[in-house]
Design an enzyme around this catalytic site. Structure first.
Site, PDB file in Angstrom:
ATOM      1  N   ALA A 175      17.682   7.638  -0.860  1.00 34.16           N
ATOM      2  CA  ALA A 175      18.587   8.616  -0.839  1.00 34.16           C
ATOM      3  C   ALA A 175      20.174   8.603  -1.472  1.00 34.16           C
ATOM      4  CB  ALA A 175      18.666   8.838   0.834  1.00 34.16           C
ATOM      5  N   THR A 190       4.319  10.872   2.698  1.00 35.05           N
ATOM      6  CA  THR A 190       4.612  11.797   3.225  1.00 35.05           C
ATOM      7  C   THR A 190       2.854  12.638   3.927  1.00 35.05           C
ATOM      8  OG1 THR A 190       6.250  12.774   1.769  1.00 35.05           O
ATOM      9  CG2 THR A 190       5.775  14.037   4.032  1.00 35.05           C
ATOM     10  N   PHE A 221       7.234  12.621 -14.409  1.00 29.92           N
ATOM     11  CA  PHE A 221       8.367  13.146 -13.797  1.00 29.92           C
ATOM     12  C   PHE A 221       9.740  12.626 -14.350  1.00 29.92           C
ATOM     13  CE2 PHE A 221       9.971   8.559 -11.456  1.00 29.92           C
ATOM     14  CZ  PHE A 221       8.479   8.245 -11.699  1.00 29.92           C
ATOM     15  N   CYS A 239       9.032   8.161  -4.759  1.00 26.29           N
ATOM     16  CA  CYS A 239       9.745   7.955  -3.548  1.00 26.29           C
ATOM     17  C   CYS A 239      10.831   9.259  -3.514  1.00 26.29           C
ATOM     18  CB  CYS A 239      10.126   6.783  -4.609  1.00 26.29           C
ATOM     19  SG  CYS A 239       8.888   5.373  -4.836  1.00 26.29           S
ATOM     20  N   THR A 244       2.228   4.626   0.969  1.00 20.27           N
ATOM     21  CA  THR A 244       2.588   5.213   2.328  1.00 20.27           C
ATOM     22  C   THR A 244       3.782   7.087   2.209  1.00 20.27           C
ATOM     23  OG1 THR A 244       5.312   4.940   1.709  1.00 20.27           O
ATOM     24  CG2 THR A 244       3.546   3.142   3.616  1.00 20.27           C
ATOM     25  N   LEU A 259      12.784  -1.571  -8.219  1.00 21.34           N
ATOM     26  CA  LEU A 259      11.936  -1.057  -9.667  1.00 21.34           C
ATOM     27  C   LEU A 259      11.688   0.112  -9.552  1.00 21.34           C
ATOM     28  CD1 LEU A 259       8.620  -0.211  -9.442  1.00 21.34           C
ATOM     29  CD2 LEU A 259       8.448  -2.910  -9.111  1.00 21.34           C
ATOM     30  N   ALA A 260      11.610   1.033 -10.904  1.00 15.94           N
ATOM     31  CA  ALA A 260      12.028   1.772 -10.633  1.00 15.94           C
ATOM     32  C   ALA A 260      10.723   2.377 -12.098  1.00 15.94           C
ATOM     33  CB  ALA A 260      12.724   2.749 -11.805  1.00 15.94           C
ATOM     34  N   VAL A 284       1.022  -0.790  -0.095  1.00 18.26           N
ATOM     35  CA  VAL A 284      -0.167  -0.653   0.003  1.00 18.26           C
ATOM     36  C   VAL A 284       1.060   0.872  -0.221  1.00 18.26           C
ATOM     37  CG1 VAL A 284      -1.741  -1.163   1.139  1.00 18.26           C
ATOM     38  CG2 VAL A 284      -0.092   0.278   2.537  1.00 18.26           C
ATOM     39  N   LYS A 331       9.667  11.437  -0.690  1.00 13.71           N
ATOM     40  CA  LYS A 331       9.186  11.313   0.422  1.00 13.71           C
ATOM     41  C   LYS A 331      10.211  10.831   1.378  1.00 13.71           C
ATOM     42  CE  LYS A 331       7.105   7.328  -1.051  1.00 13.71           C
ATOM     43  NZ  LYS A 331       7.764   6.524  -0.372  1.00 13.71           N
TER      44      LYS A 331
HETATM   45  P1  NAD Z   1      -0.069   3.815  -5.330  1.00 13.91           P
HETATM   46  O1  NAD Z   1      -0.275   4.359  -4.670  1.00 13.91           O
HETATM   47  O2  NAD Z   1      -0.039   2.766  -6.627  1.00 13.91           O
HETATM   48  O3  NAD Z   1      -0.526   2.127  -4.285  1.00 13.91           O
HETATM   49  C1  NAD Z   1      -1.255   1.824  -3.389  1.00 13.91           C
HETATM   50  C2  NAD Z   1      -2.582   0.961  -3.103  1.00 13.91           C
HETATM   51  O4  NAD Z   1      -2.741   0.794  -1.896  1.00 13.91           O
HETATM   52  C3  NAD Z   1      -3.725   2.225  -4.055  1.00 13.91           C
HETATM   53  O5  NAD Z   1      -4.081   1.284  -4.721  1.00 13.91           O
HETATM   54  C4  NAD Z   1      -4.888   2.178  -2.335  1.00 13.91           C
HETATM   55  O6  NAD Z   1      -6.331   1.900  -3.090  1.00 13.91           O
HETATM   56  C5  NAD Z   1      -4.418   0.708  -1.946  1.00 13.91           C
HETATM   57  N1  NAD Z   1      -4.199   0.395  -0.155  1.00 13.91           N
HETATM   58  C6  NAD Z   1      -3.948   1.700   0.130  1.00 13.91           C
HETATM   59  N2  NAD Z   1      -4.708   0.630   1.755  1.00 13.91           N
HETATM   60  C7  NAD Z   1      -5.278  -0.145   1.477  1.00 13.91           C
HETATM   61  C8  NAD Z   1      -6.154  -1.047   2.338  1.00 13.91           C
HETATM   62  N3  NAD Z   1      -6.033  -1.238   3.961  1.00 13.91           N
HETATM   63  N4  NAD Z   1      -6.679  -1.817   1.809  1.00 13.91           N
HETATM   64  C9  NAD Z   1      -6.541  -2.282   0.036  1.00 13.91           C
HETATM   65  N5  NAD Z   1      -5.927  -1.509  -0.979  1.00 13.91           N
HETATM   66  C10 NAD Z   1      -5.174  -0.536  -0.202  1.00 13.91           C
HETATM   67  O7  NAD Z   1       1.362   3.150  -4.226  1.00 13.91           O
HETATM   68  P2  NAD Z   1       2.446   2.304  -5.372  1.00 13.91           P
HETATM   69  O8  NAD Z   1       3.864   3.824  -5.726  1.00 13.91           O
HETATM   70  O9  NAD Z   1       2.443   1.121  -5.787  1.00 13.91           O
HETATM   71  O10 NAD Z   1       3.324   2.211  -4.083  1.00 13.91           O
HETATM   72  C11 NAD Z   1       3.227   1.584  -2.971  1.00 13.91           C
HETATM   73  C12 NAD Z   1       4.842   1.229  -1.972  1.00 13.91           C
HETATM   74  O11 NAD Z   1       5.912   0.973  -2.177  1.00 13.91           O
HETATM   75  C13 NAD Z   1       4.893   2.738  -1.149  1.00 13.91           C
HETATM   76  O12 NAD Z   1       5.379   2.262   0.119  1.00 13.91           O
HETATM   77  C14 NAD Z   1       6.032   2.697  -2.072  1.00 13.91           C
HETATM   78  O13 NAD Z   1       6.912   3.650  -1.178  1.00 13.91           O
HETATM   79  C15 NAD Z   1       6.570   1.628  -2.228  1.00 13.91           C
HETATM   80  N6  NAD Z   1       7.731   1.641  -3.860  1.00 13.91           N
HETATM   81  C16 NAD Z   1       7.432   1.956  -4.886  1.00 13.91           C
HETATM   82  C17 NAD Z   1       7.805   2.474  -6.132  1.00 13.91           C
HETATM   83  C18 NAD Z   1       7.403   3.427  -7.003  1.00 13.91           C
HETATM   84  O14 NAD Z   1       8.028   2.995  -8.303  1.00 13.91           O
HETATM   85  N7  NAD Z   1       6.825   2.962  -7.099  1.00 13.91           N
HETATM   86  C19 NAD Z   1       9.743   1.809  -6.268  1.00 13.91           C
HETATM   87  C20 NAD Z   1       9.781   1.059  -4.951  1.00 13.91           C
HETATM   88  C21 NAD Z   1       8.702   1.618  -3.675  1.00 13.91           C
HETATM   89  C1  UDX Z   2      13.094   5.196  -7.460  1.00  9.72           C
HETATM   90  C2  UDX Z   2      14.190   4.425  -7.786  1.00  9.72           C
HETATM   91  O1  UDX Z   2      15.250   4.202  -8.714  1.00  9.72           O
HETATM   92  C3  UDX Z   2      13.818   2.439  -7.606  1.00  9.72           C
HETATM   93  O2  UDX Z   2      14.688   2.413  -7.244  1.00  9.72           O
HETATM   94  C4  UDX Z   2      12.528   2.948  -6.297  1.00  9.72           C
HETATM   95  O3  UDX Z   2      12.381   1.813  -6.486  1.00  9.72           O
HETATM   96  C5  UDX Z   2      11.957   4.173  -6.713  1.00  9.72           C
HETATM   97  O4  UDX Z   2      12.134   5.158  -6.721  1.00  9.72           O
HETATM   98  P1  UDX Z   2      11.773   5.985 -10.234  1.00  9.72           P
HETATM   99  O5  UDX Z   2      10.999   7.098  -8.466  1.00  9.72           O
HETATM  100  O6  UDX Z   2      10.799   5.028 -10.109  1.00  9.72           O
HETATM  101  O7  UDX Z   2      12.963   4.835  -9.055  1.00  9.72           O
HETATM  102  O8  UDX Z   2      12.200   6.644 -11.272  1.00  9.72           O
HETATM  103  P2  UDX Z   2      14.257   6.892 -11.211  1.00  9.72           P
HETATM  104  O9  UDX Z   2      14.719   6.109 -12.288  1.00  9.72           O
HETATM  105  O10 UDX Z   2      14.875   6.329 -10.041  1.00  9.72           O
HETATM  106  O11 UDX Z   2      14.365   8.283 -11.281  1.00  9.72           O
HETATM  107  C6  UDX Z   2      13.205   9.209 -10.273  1.00  9.72           C
HETATM  108  C7  UDX Z   2      13.666  10.706 -10.595  1.00  9.72           C
HETATM  109  O12 UDX Z   2      15.185  11.276 -10.510  1.00  9.72           O
HETATM  110  C8  UDX Z   2      13.190  10.960 -12.003  1.00  9.72           C
HETATM  111  O13 UDX Z   2      12.192  12.000 -12.299  1.00  9.72           O
HETATM  112  C9  UDX Z   2      14.483  11.292 -12.821  1.00  9.72           C
HETATM  113  O14 UDX Z   2      14.431  11.989 -14.352  1.00  9.72           O
HETATM  114  C10 UDX Z   2      15.713  11.917 -12.031  1.00  9.72           C
HETATM  115  N1  UDX Z   2      17.121  11.358 -12.507  1.00  9.72           N
HETATM  116  C11 UDX Z   2      17.316  10.291 -12.344  1.00  9.72           C
HETATM  117  C12 UDX Z   2      17.390  12.566 -12.943  1.00  9.72           C
HETATM  118  O15 UDX Z   2      16.895  13.656 -13.506  1.00  9.72           O
HETATM  119  N2  UDX Z   2      18.687  12.232 -13.090  1.00  9.72           N
HETATM  120  C13 UDX Z   2      19.300  10.992 -13.510  1.00  9.72           C
HETATM  121  O16 UDX Z   2      20.471  10.979 -13.956  1.00  9.72           O
HETATM  122  C14 UDX Z   2      18.426  10.105 -12.882  1.00  9.72           C
END
Ligand code: NAD
Ligand code: UDX
Length: 485
Positions: free
Chosen positions: A224, A93, A337, A275, A91, A166-167, A89, A278
């Site tokens: 970070a 800010t 983005f 990500c 998380t 994953l990115a 789900v 946050k």
């Molecule tokens: P998202 O907002 O796309 O998906 C989260 C989903 O969870 C939503 O569809 C929401 O409706 C559902 N949800 C929330 N609470 C619920 C509940 N109690 N029961 C059922 N469903 C519920 O979020 P995301 O981008 O997939 O990110 C999920 C997590 O993974 C975050 O902690 C994020 O930091 C982490 N993460 C994201 C990425 C990324 O690239 N987006 C990469 C790595 C890690």
């Molecule tokens: C990031 C992390 O890479 C991934 O491992 C984590 O699981 C989720 O957060 P994401 O945010 O999907 O993934 O994309 P990423 O490719 O990391 O790019 C993040 C931002 O940095 C983008 O806006 C991208 O355009 C920017 N970026 C990246 C730059 O401006 N310059 C670079 O050289 C690389």
């Protein structure tokens, strides 16, 4: 006994969807159900119009859906029927209360804990897939065991941390061939259950096992450090603009040092995405809580530099356009983005467009995947008011550029390289400006067409270069023959 052939994932978002689809594809012996309380999202997962754009994802969903991959809103049933439960789900800010603007809002992850406690009919393995602050596993464990004890039950819950790296835009490839998979936990047996699932396609030596807290913290630190690289090269781009150095050349030169490495050194208008910011803010907050104020402010700088980059870039646009963009049409190429995603969470385009609109500009956006509704939702989330007379989505780049004073590239979509900029130029106001927020276009070619090009970390054309203070200083001190540089 635990039945290990059924997996449930709570949260069908950018992480839950692609990750579980990949598990279903690689492990035909397993049955995977993804549940979400958002009915609209689940309906789209069950249609041909998936709720997220991710290259390669539709093919995998099509291959597995209805066979061993299911999408449902029935959270209760999902929990009851599975013994391995991923929590994926959001998380975000916190937007109010203690830690507002920094701390992670754990209400969704906590509600997952409570829901599992409510519906669990036998012992389960619960896996944190979401990015969470360190020690969140302890909180989940307490919610689960307190409820279990209160109900007089004897079920066990094993908590694992399995952060996702994953990115977006490359999610399917990242999942298919991960640099590593990280599993943190206290009980070796539970760790091995999850490791065995990944071992269906990930080499064992890439499956790292550690304790819970190291695993949770590693995810925050990875993001970070990545964001820090971007802010570092962006800070240098500002210096390059003043000195006649070219940030691309600097990145190339330092990137060949194997200790530094070539990746993630592209100067940009700023990093975005759900990500980076946050997770750093979360890290900052955690450090502050432990009284580590210097550590906190060190990492805070990465976010501050990013905000500075976005506003400095936009400031340069306004300044170049004779200090005002009031009533001027500005073409924005790209709102996502990064390329290959329709995601606009925390996109730098927000601040750029907001500043241009506050200055009276008419912003015409073209993005191959972003929907205007999603852009407006993101503005609203940031409490930025948008006048839709000033914020227009164009159906084509031609439409966005026609009659514009400037083209501003904010996302590095590949197709932006293929356009006929001469055609755009002919229909633009003159002088025609182009601001490349991704340093991705052929600037010499654009200058030949007639554009005044502003690239990141590079002086503008040769006229600009001869005005650089560095040149003036060195020429007047007699170190260089005048006129040469
Ligand atoms: P998202 O907002 O796309 O998906 C989260 C989903 O969870 C939503 O569809 C929401 O409706 C559902 N949800 C929330 N609470 C619920 C509940 N109690 N029961 C059922 N469903 C519920 O979020 P995301 O981008 O997939 O990110 C999920 C997590 O993974 C975050 O902690 C994020 O930091 C982490 N993460 C994201 C990425 C990324 O690239 N987006 C990469 C790595 C890690
Ligand atoms: C990031 C992390 O890479 C991934 O491992 C984590 O699981 C989720 O957060 P994401 O945010 O999907 O993934 O994309 P990423 O490719 O990391 O790019 C993040 C931002 O940095 C983008 O806006 C991208 O355009 C920017 N970026 C990246 C730059 O401006 N310059 C670079 O050289 C690389």
């Amino acid at each position: 006994g635990i039945r290990l052939n059924r997996i449930c994932c709570i949260g069908a978002g950018y992480v839950g969807g692609p990750t579980m689809a990949t598990i279903a594809l690689k492990c035909p012996q397993l049955e995977v159900v993804i549940v979400d309380m958002n009915e609209d999202r689940i309906n789209r997962w069950n249609s041909d119009d998936l709720p997220i754009y991710e290259p390669g994802l539709p093919e995998v969903v099509k291959a597995c859906r209805g066979k061993n991959l299911f999408f449902s809103t029935d959270v209760k049933k999902g929990i009851e029927e599975s013994d391995i439960i991923f929590a994926s789900v959001n998380t975000p800010t916190k937007t109010q209360g203690v830690g507002k603007g920094r701390a992670a809002d754990l209400r969704y992850i906590e509600s997952v804990g409570r829901t599992i406690a409510q519906y669990a009919n036998r012992s389960k393995i619960v896996i944190e897939k979401s990015t969470v602050p360190i020690k969140t596993a302890e909180a989940i464990a307490r919610v689960l065991s307190a409820n279990e004890t209160a109900n007089g039950g004897h079920k066990n819950f094993w908590i694992l941390s399995n952060p996702e790296f994953l990115a977006e835009g490359t999610a399917m490839k990242d999942l298919d061939e991960p640099d590593r998979v990280l599993i943190g936990g206290q009980e070796q047996d539970a760790i091995m259950v999850l490791a065995d699932i990944y071992a269906n396609w990930v080499p064992r030596d890439r499956i790292l096992m550690t304790n819970l807290w190291s695993s949770e913290l590693s995810k925050l630190v990875a993001n970070a450090m990545l964001a820090q690289r971007v802010s570092s090269i962006n800070s240098i781009s500002r210096l390059c603009e003043r000195t006649g150095a070219d940030v691309k050349e600097v990145a190339r030169a330092i990137g060949t040092d194997s200790r530094i490495g070539p990746k993630f050194l592209n100067a940009s208008v700023g990093f975005g995405g759900s990500c980076f910011q946050k997770d750093i803010l979360n890290l900052v907050y955690i450090c502050q809580q432990f009284g580590l104020d210097e550590v906190a402010s060190y990492w805070q700088q990465v976010v501050d530099m990013n905000d500075h980059q976005k506003s400095a870039f936009t400031g340069k646009i306004i300044q170049s356009l004779f200090n005002t963009v009031t009533k001027k049409k500005i073409a924005i190429l790209g709102f996502a983005f990064k390329k290959d995603t329709g995601d606009v969470r925390e996109t730098p385009a927000l601040m750029v467009c907001d500043m241009l609109m506050k200055d009276g500009g008419l912003v015409y956006v073209y993005d191959p995947k972003v929907l205007i509704e999603d852009a407006l939702t993101e503005f609203k989330y940031h409490e930025i008011e948008v006048n839709t007379d000033q914020f227009i989505f164009s159906k084509s780049p031609e439409e966005a550029c026609e009659g514009a004073h400037a083209i501003v590239v904010l996302t590095e979509w590949d197709e932006f390289k293929t356009y006929d900029y001469k055609k755009f130029y002919d229909k633009m106001m003159k002088p025609a400006f182009l601001f490349d927020g991704r340093n991705m276009l052929d600037h010499a070619e654009l200058e030949k067409i007639g554009f005044e090009v502003h690239a990141l970390g590079k002086g503008t054309g040769s006229s600009q270069r001869s005005k650089s203070p560095d040149f003036v200083m060195r020429a007047s001190s007699g170190l260089l023959p005048s006129g040469g540089y």
